[in-house]
Design an enzyme around this catalytic site. Structure first.
Site, PDB file in Angstrom:
ATOM      1  N   SER A  79       1.805  -7.735  -3.125  1.00 50.29           N
ATOM      2  CA  SER A  79       2.470  -8.389  -2.005  1.00 50.29           C
ATOM      3  C   SER A  79       2.393  -9.913  -2.105  1.00 50.29           C
ATOM      4  O   SER A  79       2.780 -10.609  -1.173  1.00 50.29           O
ATOM      5  CB  SER A  79       1.855  -7.910  -0.676  1.00 50.29           C
TER       6      SER A  79
ATOM      7  N   HIS B  10       0.790  -1.241   0.000  1.00 51.17           N
ATOM      8  CA  HIS B  10       0.000   0.000   0.000  1.00 51.17           C
ATOM      9  C   HIS B  10       0.820   1.289   0.000  1.00 51.17           C
ATOM     10  O   HIS B  10       0.387   2.296  -0.558  1.00 51.17           O
ATOM     11  CB  HIS B  10      -0.936   0.020   1.213  1.00 51.17           C
TER      12      HIS B  10
HETATM   13 FE   LIG Z   1      -4.549  -4.359   1.950  1.00 54.96          FE
END
Ligand SMILES: [Fe+2]
Length: 282
Positions: A197, A137
């Site tokens: 991720s 993020h």
């Molecule tokens: Fe997230």
């Protein structure tokens, strides 16, 4: 795991001592050498994939943030982030109630989990940890348009609570902030944190021929259910963050009214007339 002395045992899901807004202080000295080493291995594996699969800005920002040495200091990150887009990250013990989470977004604060996954969760973790939250993020919080979108999303979500729109908004968040794809001059790329991720989904989302990749239509997206325990069957593609910003302006209320007459769609639904982007050759 027996014998593991990671600080995650103490920090994970430990909501003791947090403030009313669910924030805690990040205690950098609490992370063990094993955790810093795990962070570094996660970071190196994932950042090596970015130039090929991620939005160039994400790859560039990740490189500039330069946090391959170990778990980053939130204070240090904020010293760079705040002057860039007026956002900051705040440390939290884990998942937050919707209203608390959206209130943070509406005030340009992104909650980042303080604990790191265990070694046996290296490839996959169900709930967000510091690696997902930070690696996935934080780079995009440096993009001014995306940063504004995220704040507006938080503001809209706070209103959605009274309009029973949270289920729809959760889908929009999932298919954009977490699993969004974007068309770039270099081809299809990802900007969603859930993909960024994940070592498996990053190549899959761009190269695998199976998933459906369709241009983002807000109503279509809000109708579509999602999978939380497998790679996505549908990805929504945007041309720019400006498009995302404009499509959700000024607020979500008209969408909820329109959605009342529309059915929920399955995660693998394909509607007539839609054009799939196909996959990018590996
Ligand atoms: Fe997230």
């Amino acid at each position: 795991m027996t014998g593991e002395t990671d600080s995650s045992h103490r920090l994970r899901g430990n909501y003791d001592g947090m403030r009313p807004d669910y924030t805690v202080d990040q205690d950098l000295s609490a992370y063990t050498a094993a955790e810093h080493d795990r962070w570094r291995r996660l970071y190196l594996r994932q950042s090596a994939l970015l130039p090929r699969y991620a939005l160039p800005l994400v790859a560039e920002m990740t490189q500039r943030l330069h946090y391959e040495i170990g778990i980053p200091s939130f204070t240090e990150v904020n010293q760079r982030l705040k002057p860039a887009t007026r956002w900051q990250i705040v440390a939290v013990p884990g998942l937050l109630p919707d209203e608390v989470f959206f209130t943070h977004l509406a005030n340009r604060r992104f909650p980042v989990t303080v604990w790191l996954r265990r070694e046996d969760e290296f490839d996959y973790i169900v709930e967000p940890d510091i690696f997902h939250d930070f690696f996935g993020h934080v780079p995009l919080l440096f993009d001014p348009v995306f940063a504004d979108y995220l704040q507006k999303f938080g503001q809209g979500a706070l209103k959605a609570k009274s309009l029973h729109g949270l289920e729809y908004l959760a889908r929009l968040y999932w298919y954009t902030v977490e699993f969004g794809l974007i068309q770039t001059a270099a081809g299809l790329r990802t900007y969603g944190a859930g993909i960024l991720s994940s070592a498996g989904e990053l190549p899959y989302s761009i190269e695998n021929p199976e998933p459906y990749r369709v241009h983002l239509d807000i109503l279509r997206c809000m109708q579509t259910r999602y999978k939380i325990d497998s790679f996505q069957e549908t990805y929504f593609v945007i041309d720019s963050f400006q498009e995302l910003f404009e499509k959700t302006d000024p607020d979500f209320a008209p969408y909820y009214a329109a959605l009342r007459d529309r059915p929920h769609l399955s995660a693998d639904c394909r509607l007539p007339g839609e054009r799939s982007y196909g996959h990018q050759a590996g």
